[in-house]
Every structure is written in structure tokens, then in C-alpha cells.
Motif scaffolding. Structure first.
Motif, PDB file in Angstrom:
ATOM      1  N   PHE A 293      24.047  27.101  27.214  1.00  0.00           N
ATOM      2  CA  PHE A 293      23.716  25.683  27.191  1.00  0.00           C
ATOM      3  C   PHE A 293      22.207  25.545  27.276  1.00  0.00           C
ATOM      4  CE2 PHE A 293      22.452  24.918  31.549  1.00  0.00           C
ATOM      5  CZ  PHE A 293      22.958  26.032  32.187  1.00  0.00           C
ATOM      6  N   LEU A 294      21.721  24.382  26.843  1.00  0.00           N
ATOM      7  CA  LEU A 294      20.289  24.092  26.874  1.00  0.00           C
ATOM      8  C   LEU A 294      20.023  23.109  28.006  1.00  0.00           C
ATOM      9  CD1 LEU A 294      19.649  23.615  23.045  1.00  0.00           C
ATOM     10  CD2 LEU A 294      19.274  25.681  24.420  1.00  0.00           C
TER      11      LEU A 294
ATOM     12  N   GLU B  56      17.296  20.408  30.133  1.00  0.00           N
ATOM     13  CA  GLU B  56      16.486  19.287  29.615  1.00  0.00           C
ATOM     14  C   GLU B  56      15.187  19.757  28.971  1.00  0.00           C
ATOM     15  OE1 GLU B  56      16.713  18.936  33.550  1.00  0.00           O
ATOM     16  OE2 GLU B  56      18.706  19.356  32.712  1.00  0.00           O
TER      17      GLU B  56
ATOM     18  N   HIS C  68      20.325  28.917  28.718  1.00  0.00           N
ATOM     19  CA  HIS C  68      20.975  29.656  29.808  1.00  0.00           C
ATOM     20  C   HIS C  68      22.268  30.243  29.258  1.00  0.00           C
ATOM     21  CE1 HIS C  68      18.400  27.789  32.957  1.00  0.00           C
ATOM     22  NE2 HIS C  68      18.405  26.776  32.114  1.00  0.00           N
TER      23      HIS C  68
ATOM     24  N   LEU D 231      25.881  31.778  29.274  1.00  0.00           N
ATOM     25  CA  LEU D 231      27.083  31.809  30.109  1.00  0.00           C
ATOM     26  C   LEU D 231      27.840  33.104  29.915  1.00  0.00           C
ATOM     27  CD1 LEU D 231      28.912  28.405  29.784  1.00  0.00           C
ATOM     28  CD2 LEU D 231      28.501  29.673  31.886  1.00  0.00           C
TER      29      LEU D 231
ATOM     30  N   LYS E 198      29.875  21.005  26.350  1.00  0.00           N
ATOM     31  CA  LYS E 198      28.523  20.986  26.907  1.00  0.00           C
ATOM     32  C   LYS E 198      27.714  22.195  26.440  1.00  0.00           C
ATOM     33  CE  LYS E 198      30.404  19.134  31.244  1.00  0.00           C
ATOM     34  NZ  LYS E 198      30.919  19.650  32.535  1.00  0.00           N
ATOM     35  N   ILE E 199      28.345  23.072  25.656  1.00  0.00           N
ATOM     36  CA  ILE E 199      27.686  24.346  25.344  1.00  0.00           C
ATOM     37  C   ILE E 199      27.634  24.620  23.839  1.00  0.00           C
ATOM     38  CG2 ILE E 199      28.425  25.306  27.571  1.00  0.00           C
ATOM     39  CD1 ILE E 199      30.468  27.012  26.032  1.00  0.00           C
TER      40      ILE E 199
ATOM     41  N   ARG F  28      30.520  36.330  39.160  1.00  0.00           N
ATOM     42  CA  ARG F  28      29.192  35.901  38.689  1.00  0.00           C
ATOM     43  C   ARG F  28      28.562  34.950  39.703  1.00  0.00           C
ATOM     44  NH1 ARG F  28      27.100  33.591  33.281  1.00  0.00           N
ATOM     45  NH2 ARG F  28      24.873  33.842  33.708  1.00  0.00           N
ATOM     46  N   ILE F  29      29.363  34.041  40.261  1.00  0.00           N
ATOM     47  CA  ILE F  29      28.847  33.108  41.270  1.00  0.00           C
ATOM     48  C   ILE F  29      28.412  33.869  42.520  1.00  0.00           C
ATOM     49  CG2 ILE F  29      29.470  31.223  42.853  1.00  0.00           C
ATOM     50  CD1 ILE F  29      31.187  30.081  40.566  1.00  0.00           C
TER      51      ILE F  29
ATOM     52  N   LEU G 140      25.152  35.462  41.664  1.00  0.00           N
ATOM     53  CA  LEU G 140      24.036  34.504  41.573  1.00  0.00           C
ATOM     54  C   LEU G 140      23.586  34.051  42.962  1.00  0.00           C
ATOM     55  CD1 LEU G 140      25.002  32.123  38.599  1.00  0.00           C
ATOM     56  CD2 LEU G 140      22.896  33.450  38.769  1.00  0.00           C
TER      57      LEU G 140
ATOM     58  N   GLY H 239      19.253  34.801  34.331  1.00  0.00           N
ATOM     59  CA  GLY H 239      18.516  33.709  34.978  1.00  0.00           C
ATOM     60  C   GLY H 239      17.160  34.162  35.509  1.00  0.00           C
TER      61      GLY H 239
ATOM     62  N   LEU I 289      32.141  29.674  48.693  1.00  0.00           N
ATOM     63  CA  LEU I 289      32.641  29.698  47.318  1.00  0.00           C
ATOM     64  C   LEU I 289      33.452  28.455  47.007  1.00  0.00           C
ATOM     65  CD1 LEU I 289      34.103  33.218  46.597  1.00  0.00           C
ATOM     66  CD2 LEU I 289      32.632  31.896  45.089  1.00  0.00           C
TER      67      LEU I 289
ATOM     68  N   ARG J 245      30.468  25.183  37.826  1.00  0.00           N
ATOM     69  CA  ARG J 245      29.641  25.530  38.975  1.00  0.00           C
ATOM     70  C   ARG J 245      28.474  26.436  38.543  1.00  0.00           C
ATOM     71  NH1 ARG J 245      30.938  27.826  44.667  1.00  0.00           N
ATOM     72  NH2 ARG J 245      28.888  27.472  45.583  1.00  0.00           N
ATOM     73  N   ILE J 246      28.756  27.384  37.633  1.00  0.00           N
ATOM     74  CA  ILE J 246      27.687  28.260  37.127  1.00  0.00           C
ATOM     75  C   ILE J 246      26.665  27.448  36.343  1.00  0.00           C
ATOM     76  CG2 ILE J 246      27.175  30.147  35.515  1.00  0.00           C
ATOM     77  CD1 ILE J 246      29.812  31.444  36.405  1.00  0.00           C
ATOM     78  N   LEU J 247      27.149  26.578  35.454  1.00  0.00           N
ATOM     79  CA  LEU J 247      26.226  25.699  34.716  1.00  0.00           C
ATOM     80  C   LEU J 247      25.340  24.963  35.698  1.00  0.00           C
ATOM     81  CD1 LEU J 247      28.467  23.964  31.964  1.00  0.00           C
ATOM     82  CD2 LEU J 247      26.719  25.691  31.611  1.00  0.00           C
TER      83      LEU J 247
ATOM     84  N   LEU K 266      24.611  25.696  38.893  1.00  0.00           N
ATOM     85  CA  LEU K 266      23.693  26.574  39.633  1.00  0.00           C
ATOM     86  C   LEU K 266      22.493  26.967  38.772  1.00  0.00           C
ATOM     87  CD1 LEU K 266      26.053  29.069  41.533  1.00  0.00           C
ATOM     88  CD2 LEU K 266      24.334  27.600  42.602  1.00  0.00           C
ATOM     89  N   LEU K 267      22.743  27.180  37.465  1.00  0.00           N
ATOM     90  CA  LEU K 267      21.658  27.625  36.585  1.00  0.00           C
ATOM     91  C   LEU K 267      20.777  26.457  36.170  1.00  0.00           C
ATOM     92  CD1 LEU K 267      23.602  30.106  34.231  1.00  0.00           C
ATOM     93  CD2 LEU K 267      21.892  30.731  35.946  1.00  0.00           C
ATOM     94  N   LYS K 268      21.342  25.262  36.143  1.00  0.00           N
ATOM     95  CA  LYS K 268      20.681  24.145  35.462  1.00  0.00           C
ATOM     96  C   LYS K 268      20.127  23.089  36.407  1.00  0.00           C
ATOM     97  CE  LYS K 268      22.055  20.752  31.906  1.00  0.00           C
ATOM     98  NZ  LYS K 268      23.188  20.390  31.044  1.00  0.00           N
TER      99      LYS K 268
END
Lengths: 187, 187
Positions: A60-61, A63, A68, A70, A92-93, A139-140, A143, A176, B70, B139-141, B143-145
Motif C-alpha cells: 500500500f502507499l 500519504e 509499504h 505487505l 486498500k492495496i 509478522r506483528i 514488528l 519497514g 496482540l 493491524r499491520i497496515l 502499524l506501518l502507516k
């Protein structure tokens, strides 16, 4: 030779020849060139893809226009925007091809029909979905918990072939971290 | 009055009285006090829980002993360590009760038996698993965004009741921000 999709499905459930032909009848084949899109932000995703050959990324992009990543996709992986596909809401992606790709896809209606009529395929995808959920949970954890150095090392161990096939800037966009940080980790 | 689990399942699939009795026969009831554990790091998780009443959290501890949350669980939510439960490997996380809890649980063997013998329940959990995967992807989106301010606002919109039931420091441990940052956001 066994069809690669059959080999893939039979890692989880067993199918007769007739059953596999029935399953395969719900799929179509498609080829895409490098840089072509499968999914763009804002569209309602109608297909789930399975990779016969090639490499893709979903991202996804933000702003500022920063990418980023996924998920990557390679041979034997399933890829789509699951939120858009399952809920039939706008995506959204983006998903596009890093290499030329040969793909099989199943559309939303066919997937519904196939899982409703065939318990085994419901079971197959339920298992896949559980494994996808576990990968995202890890992944969470990663991160929230790990430094970029550890995240880099884990990715390298898990998917060594990615590092041959995917440019460094995409690895950075998945982890990231900045490209400069990645170069330092890489030394 | 309809059993709350039946009401919950029938949001996705419909069941006859006999079918629901058969499903319910695979579950046991358990009560836990505040601060008691359902899952501890290192154990192989044998049960998936469904919350009748109360509030729980799943979390992991990093090397410094810091807690990262989590997931929260409240009435009608499913909670377990899916990696440990599905793959039957040692858990990386903890789950404990924030309030006194009444729970139903299904053990691994019963869940396998029930989904193998009853396509509808396979379908129910497949749907739940897909929704769980989508929530984790978002949630990943996020956290990254998103900034911590935006993440806080999204959580508040999505689960307003959490903010009544859960101490601030846990909200901070879910969002991945310090308690001080959260206090500023809260003003």
C-alpha cells in the motif's frame, strides 16, 4: 506428471482424479508481464490468485507516496487482497508483478460454489487461511519486538530465494527500514 | 432463550436444534478469576476459547520483560494462540484474564472431529479465520502507516467499550506507545 495445483492441494487433503478435474474447472489461467497489476487500490477484488511461476508483491502507499510491502508471492503461493475479496469492499492495496507471471485464479462466485459444494476444499482453504493468519501474527510479533537487524535475518532464513529475486529497496519496504539501513545490515 | 453460542454461530451458518446440541457437546465450560492464565509461553495449547463473559488479553514479553499486547478478547470473541493450537507447537505468548471470565472451550481433537464431520462448522470457522486474518492485515497496515495518534483514534472508534474496561497502560501496550504518549493523546 501431476498438475502443480493438485500437488499443492494434496499436501493438505487427498483428491481423486475426478475431484481434481472438478476443482480445476473452477479456475482460469492468466499471464502477466513484469510491472502489470493484478489489484489496484479502490477496486473490488474478484479473484484469488495462485502462482504457477513468477514473483509478485502486495503493498500500500501512504500519504507521502511511500510504498509499504505487505506480502511477496512466489510459486505455490496464494495472493489477493483478502479484505476486499472476502468482504467485497474496495481494496486498500496494490498487487503487481515483480517478474513475468503465470497464474491460476478463481473468482469469488466460483470459490463460494466450490467451498459450499465440496467439504474437502472448504477444509483446504480453512487450513490455508489459518496458516496465513499465523504468518501475520508472527509478522506483528516481529514488528513490535525485533530490531530491523533481526527482522532482516529472519526473512533471509525463511525465504533465501527472495534475496536473489527481489531488489533491495523492496526488501527494505517489506521490513519497514530505509534502504540505507538495509545496506548497513547487508554488509 | 437461544444459547449465546448458537446465536453467535447462526450469524454465519444456520443450525437445527439437533445440530446445535451436537456442536455444543464438543465444548466444555470453565470459569477463571482475574489475573488467572489460560495460556503460558512454552506450553502446547490444547484449547480454543469462546468468551461468554469477561475480558482477556493475549500478549508476549520481549527480552526486557516489556509486555506487547496482540489481542483483547470480550463477549463473543474467540481467543487462543492460533500458532500453538493449529500447529501443536510451543506457544510464544500468554493469555490471561483482565476480569473474571466465563468461557467455553473446545479442545484440539474435538475441533478436528467436529470440522471433519460437519461441513457447516468447517465453514463457520473458515469464515472466522478469514476475518481474523483480515483484522491482522489491517493491524499491520496500521502499524506501518499510521501515527500513534491515528492508531489510538481508530481503536477508540472500533472498540469504545475497551476504554471503559481496560487500564490505560494496556491500551498503550496494544498500540505500541508509551503510557506518557497515550496520556497526551488522551487529552
Amino acid at each position: 506428471m501431476m498438475h502443480p495445483l493438485r500437488k499443492h492441494i494434496e499436501e493438505i487433503i487427498s483428491l481423486t482424479d475426478e475431484e481434481f478435474e472438478f476443482v480445476l474447472g473452477h479456475f482460469e489461467k492468466i499471464s502477466k508481464r513484469r510491472h502489470q497489476y493484478l489489484v489496484q487500490e479502490g477496486e473490488i477484488v474478484k479473484r484469488e490468485y495462485w502462482v504457477l511461476s513468477g514473483c509478485l508483491k502486495s503493498y500500500f502507499l501512504d500519504e507521502t507516496g511511500k510504498e509499504h510491502i505487505l506480502q511477496f508471492g512466489m510459486e505455490n503461493w496464494w495472493i489477493t487482497d483478502y479484505e476486499s475479496f472476502v468482504k467485497q469492499v474496495p481494496s486498500k492495496i496494490y498487487i503487481d508483478c515483480i517478474e513475468d507471471c503465470d497464474l491460476l485464479y478463481i473468482n469469488f462466485e466460483n470459490r463460494e460454489k466450490l467451498t459450499a459444494s465440496m467439504h474437502k476444499m472448504e477444509r483446504f482453504w480453512a487450513k490455508k487461511s489459518k496458516m496465513g493468519r499465523i504468518a501475520l501474527q508472527n509478522r506483528i510479533l516481529s514488528l513490535l519486538k525485533n530490531s530491523s537487524k533481526v527482522r532482516y535475518q529472519l526473512l533471509l532464513e525463511q525465504y533465501p530465494s527472495l534475496f536473489q529475486r527481489v531488489p533491495k529497496k523492496m526488501i527494505a519496504a517489506y521490513l519497514g527500514v530505509s534502504r540505507e539501513t538495509l545496506s548497513r545490515l547487508n554488509d
